[in-house]
Design a protein around this motif. Structure first.
Motif, PDB file in Angstrom:
ATOM      1  N   GLN A  91     -34.796  19.861  10.584  1.00 16.54           N
ATOM      2  CA  GLN A  91     -34.380  18.373  10.596  1.00 16.54           C
ATOM      3  C   GLN A  91     -33.261  18.128   9.435  1.00 16.54           C
ATOM      4  OE1 GLN A  91     -37.787  15.448  10.383  1.00 16.54           O
ATOM      5  NE2 GLN A  91     -39.177  16.991  11.385  1.00 16.54           N
ATOM      6  N   ASN A  92     -33.011  19.118   9.008  1.00 19.73           N
ATOM      7  CA  ASN A  92     -31.837  19.075   7.713  1.00 19.73           C
ATOM      8  C   ASN A  92     -32.204  18.277   6.557  1.00 19.73           C
ATOM      9  OD1 ASN A  92     -29.375  20.162   6.754  1.00 19.73           O
ATOM     10  ND2 ASN A  92     -28.331  18.377   7.392  1.00 19.73           N
ATOM     11  N   VAL A  93     -33.623  18.448   6.160  1.00 18.23           N
ATOM     12  CA  VAL A  93     -34.158  17.796   5.211  1.00 18.23           C
ATOM     13  C   VAL A  93     -34.671  18.583   4.120  1.00 18.23           C
ATOM     14  CG1 VAL A  93     -34.464  15.472   6.256  1.00 18.23           C
ATOM     15  CG2 VAL A  93     -36.254  17.207   6.003  1.00 18.23           C
ATOM     16  N   ALA A  94     -34.665  19.895   4.362  1.00 15.36           N
ATOM     17  CA  ALA A  94     -35.273  21.038   3.478  1.00 15.36           C
ATOM     18  C   ALA A  94     -34.463  22.340   2.824  1.00 15.36           C
ATOM     19  CB  ALA A  94     -36.416  21.768   4.289  1.00 15.36           C
ATOM     20  N   VAL A  95     -34.454  22.576   1.863  1.00 14.09           N
ATOM     21  CA  VAL A  95     -33.858  23.604   1.009  1.00 14.09           C
ATOM     22  C   VAL A  95     -34.691  24.495   0.319  1.00 14.09           C
ATOM     23  CG1 VAL A  95     -32.435  23.977  -1.028  1.00 14.09           C
ATOM     24  CG2 VAL A  95     -31.757  22.444   0.720  1.00 14.09           C
ATOM     25  N   ASP A  96     -34.515  25.702   0.636  1.00 12.01           N
ATOM     26  CA  ASP A  96     -35.060  26.910  -0.200  1.00 12.01           C
ATOM     27  C   ASP A  96     -34.051  27.456  -1.009  1.00 12.01           C
ATOM     28  OD1 ASP A  96     -37.192  26.793   1.360  1.00 12.01           O
ATOM     29  OD2 ASP A  96     -36.506  28.392   2.728  1.00 12.01           O
ATOM     30  N   VAL A  97     -34.495  27.522  -2.501  1.00  9.58           N
ATOM     31  CA  VAL A  97     -33.454  27.661  -3.694  1.00  9.58           C
ATOM     32  C   VAL A  97     -33.949  28.604  -4.587  1.00  9.58           C
ATOM     33  CG1 VAL A  97     -34.158  25.334  -4.816  1.00  9.58           C
ATOM     34  CG2 VAL A  97     -31.780  26.428  -5.039  1.00  9.58           C
ATOM     35  N   THR A  98     -33.013  29.303  -5.323  1.00 11.23           N
ATOM     36  CA  THR A  98     -33.181  29.837  -6.660  1.00 11.23           C
ATOM     37  C   THR A  98     -32.543  29.709  -7.821  1.00 11.23           C
ATOM     38  OG1 THR A  98     -31.710  31.631  -5.875  1.00 11.23           O
ATOM     39  CG2 THR A  98     -33.959  31.969  -5.298  1.00 11.23           C
ATOM     40  N   PHE A  99     -32.936  29.636  -8.937  1.00 12.27           N
ATOM     41  CA  PHE A  99     -32.158  29.202 -10.162  1.00 12.27           C
ATOM     42  C   PHE A  99     -32.077  30.442 -11.220  1.00 12.27           C
ATOM     43  CE2 PHE A  99     -34.300  25.529  -8.459  1.00 12.27           C
ATOM     44  CZ  PHE A  99     -33.003  24.516  -8.507  1.00 12.27           C
ATOM     45  N   HIS A 100     -31.012  30.503 -11.758  1.00 13.18           N
ATOM     46  CA  HIS A 100     -30.716  31.347 -13.009  1.00 13.18           C
ATOM     47  C   HIS A 100     -31.746  31.052 -13.933  1.00 13.18           C
ATOM     48  CE1 HIS A 100     -27.330  33.717 -11.301  1.00 13.18           C
ATOM     49  NE2 HIS A 100     -26.865  32.612 -10.930  1.00 13.18           N
ATOM     50  N   GLY A 101     -32.413  31.603 -14.372  1.00  4.88           N
ATOM     51  CA  GLY A 101     -33.110  31.527 -15.755  1.00  4.88           C
ATOM     52  C   GLY A 101     -34.378  30.521 -15.465  1.00  4.88           C
ATOM     53  N   ALA A 102     -34.879  30.408 -14.445  1.00  8.29           N
ATOM     54  CA  ALA A 102     -35.985  29.528 -14.046  1.00  8.29           C
ATOM     55  C   ALA A 102     -36.929  30.264 -12.837  1.00  8.29           C
ATOM     56  CB  ALA A 102     -35.449  27.987 -13.614  1.00  8.29           C
ATOM     57  N   SER A 103     -38.079  30.692 -13.164  1.00  5.14           N
ATOM     58  CA  SER A 103     -38.904  31.124 -11.892  1.00  5.14           C
ATOM     59  C   SER A 103     -39.184  30.057 -11.010  1.00  5.14           C
ATOM     60  CB  SER A 103     -40.127  31.670 -12.982  1.00  5.14           C
ATOM     61  OG  SER A 103     -40.952  30.469 -13.046  1.00  5.14           O
ATOM     62  N   TRP A 136     -42.251  29.347 -10.169  1.00  2.58           N
ATOM     63  CA  TRP A 136     -43.177  28.389 -10.896  1.00  2.58           C
ATOM     64  C   TRP A 136     -42.637  27.119 -11.571  1.00  2.58           C
ATOM     65  CZ3 TRP A 136     -44.639  26.745 -15.573  1.00  2.58           C
ATOM     66  CH2 TRP A 136     -46.193  26.060 -15.755  1.00  2.58           C
ATOM     67  N   ARG A 137     -41.728  27.474 -12.416  1.00  2.00           N
ATOM     68  CA  ARG A 137     -40.903  26.436 -13.320  1.00  2.00           C
ATOM     69  C   ARG A 137     -40.280  25.459 -12.515  1.00  2.00           C
ATOM     70  NH1 ARG A 137     -36.047  27.093 -17.134  1.00  2.00           N
ATOM     71  NH2 ARG A 137     -35.831  24.824 -18.367  1.00  2.00           N
ATOM     72  N   LYS A 158     -40.201  11.409  -2.095  1.00  2.00           N
ATOM     73  CA  LYS A 158     -41.262  11.850  -1.565  1.00  2.00           C
ATOM     74  C   LYS A 158     -41.033  13.069  -0.760  1.00  2.00           C
ATOM     75  CE  LYS A 158     -43.707   7.294  -1.302  1.00  2.00           C
ATOM     76  NZ  LYS A 158     -44.470   6.254  -0.596  1.00  2.00           N
ATOM     77  N   GLY A 159     -41.994  14.130  -0.630  1.00  2.00           N
ATOM     78  CA  GLY A 159     -41.581  15.231   0.037  1.00  2.00           C
ATOM     79  C   GLY A 159     -42.556  16.385  -0.307  1.00  2.00           C
ATOM     80  N   GLY A 160     -42.066  17.601   0.205  1.00  2.00           N
ATOM     81  CA  GLY A 160     -42.955  18.825   0.002  1.00  2.00           C
ATOM     82  C   GLY A 160     -42.157  19.577  -1.153  1.00  2.00           C
ATOM     83  N   VAL A 161     -43.400  20.406  -1.813  1.00  2.00           N
ATOM     84  CA  VAL A 161     -42.839  21.340  -2.687  1.00  2.00           C
ATOM     85  C   VAL A 161     -43.650  22.736  -2.538  1.00  2.00           C
ATOM     86  CG1 VAL A 161     -42.770  22.198  -5.180  1.00  2.00           C
ATOM     87  CG2 VAL A 161     -42.293  19.798  -4.439  1.00  2.00           C
ATOM     88  N   GLY A 162     -42.987  23.649  -2.357  1.00  2.00           N
ATOM     89  CA  GLY A 162     -43.730  25.132  -1.829  1.00  2.00           C
ATOM     90  C   GLY A 162     -43.061  26.124  -2.728  1.00  2.00           C
ATOM     91  N   ARG A 163     -44.116  26.887  -3.339  1.00  2.00           N
ATOM     92  CA  ARG A 163     -43.760  28.027  -4.394  1.00  2.00           C
ATOM     93  C   ARG A 163     -43.873  29.213  -3.560  1.00  2.00           C
ATOM     94  NH1 ARG A 163     -46.927  30.127  -8.521  1.00  2.00           N
ATOM     95  NH2 ARG A 163     -48.568  28.361  -8.169  1.00  2.00           N
ATOM     96  N   TYR A 164     -42.903  29.867  -3.748  1.00  3.84           N
ATOM     97  CA  TYR A 164     -43.088  31.196  -3.098  1.00  3.84           C
ATOM     98  C   TYR A 164     -42.604  32.263  -4.197  1.00  3.84           C
ATOM     99  CZ  TYR A 164     -43.041  29.049   1.397  1.00  3.84           C
ATOM    100  OH  TYR A 164     -43.409  28.059   2.515  1.00  3.84           O
TER     101      TYR A 164
END
Length: 206
Positions: A155-167, A169-170, A185-191
């Motif tokens: 639906q083009n409303v979701a992103v999987d993303v990584t950050f430098h210096g942030a796990s 979890w953070r 309002k939305g979803g948060v999934g930690r992998y």
């Protein structure tokens, strides 16, 4: 009365006053004006027609002019931490014989709240974005990567993303903090290697 009928009546009226040669000159100029107006509308929606820095020419050759139009739309959001390149790169990923695709134009605007969220996450954490792993997924590509059948990526409303210096979890904790503040309002999934965020309109955690 439909548009074609209006044009035909206009032609008849003009012929009676101007003669055929004068009419053709005037009518041609009018149609050119209509075409220009259409281009101006497109420019208003998706920004100027100038190339967007960082977008490879090869991408346009592979998927056409919509690549640059979508890049200009993202550029127009004036995000501080998210670039058009980051967002569009996942649309060229391949799994087996299936290559991902750009979202339909009707879904372009749906990505804006999610990108604003990711932009705020990066800014608040002081952690630059490393990679947008996944954004929009076409239905075929979603099946190829074994995504959920009702994945919000489609639906083009979701992103999987990584950050430098942030796990992950953070990053997930920051996404939840912004949600608790009423930012979205939305979803948060930690992998294990990335965090998923979406702006589906209702809260969910996993």
């Amino acid at each position: 009365m439909d548009q074609q009928a209006d044009i035909e009546f206009a032609k008849e009226d003009a012929l009676s006053v101007l003669g055929r040669r004068g009419f053709m000159t005037l009518f041609g100029a009018s149609m050119a004006g209509l075409l220009m107006s259409g281009n101006e509308v497109e420019a208003g929606l998706f920004g100027s027609r100038a190339p967007v820095p960082g977008i490879p020419d090869e991408w346009t050759r592979l998927k056409g002019r919509d690549v640059m139009s979508y890049a200009r739309y993202i550029q127009g959001m004036k995000l501080r931490n998210v670039t058009p390149y980051m967002v569009i790169a996942p649309h060229f990923k391949k799994r087996g014989s299936v290559t991902n695709d750009l979202p339909p134009k009707s879904q372009w605007r749906k990505m804006k709240p999610t990108l604003l969220l990711v932009d705020h996450m990066a800014g608040n954490m002081g952690a630059p974005i490393k990679e947008i792993v996944s954004a929009y997924r076409s239905p075929r590509y979603n099946r190829a990567v074994r995504g959920k059948s009702r994945s919000f990526h489609m639906q083009n409303v979701a992103v999987d993303v990584t950050f430098h210096g942030a796990s992950p979890w953070r990053a997930a904790a920051m996404a939840k903090k912004l949600r608790d503040q009423g930012k979205y309002k939305g979803g948060v999934g930690r992998y294990s290697s990335f965090v998923h965020v979406d702006t589906r309109g209702q809260n969910a955690d996993w």
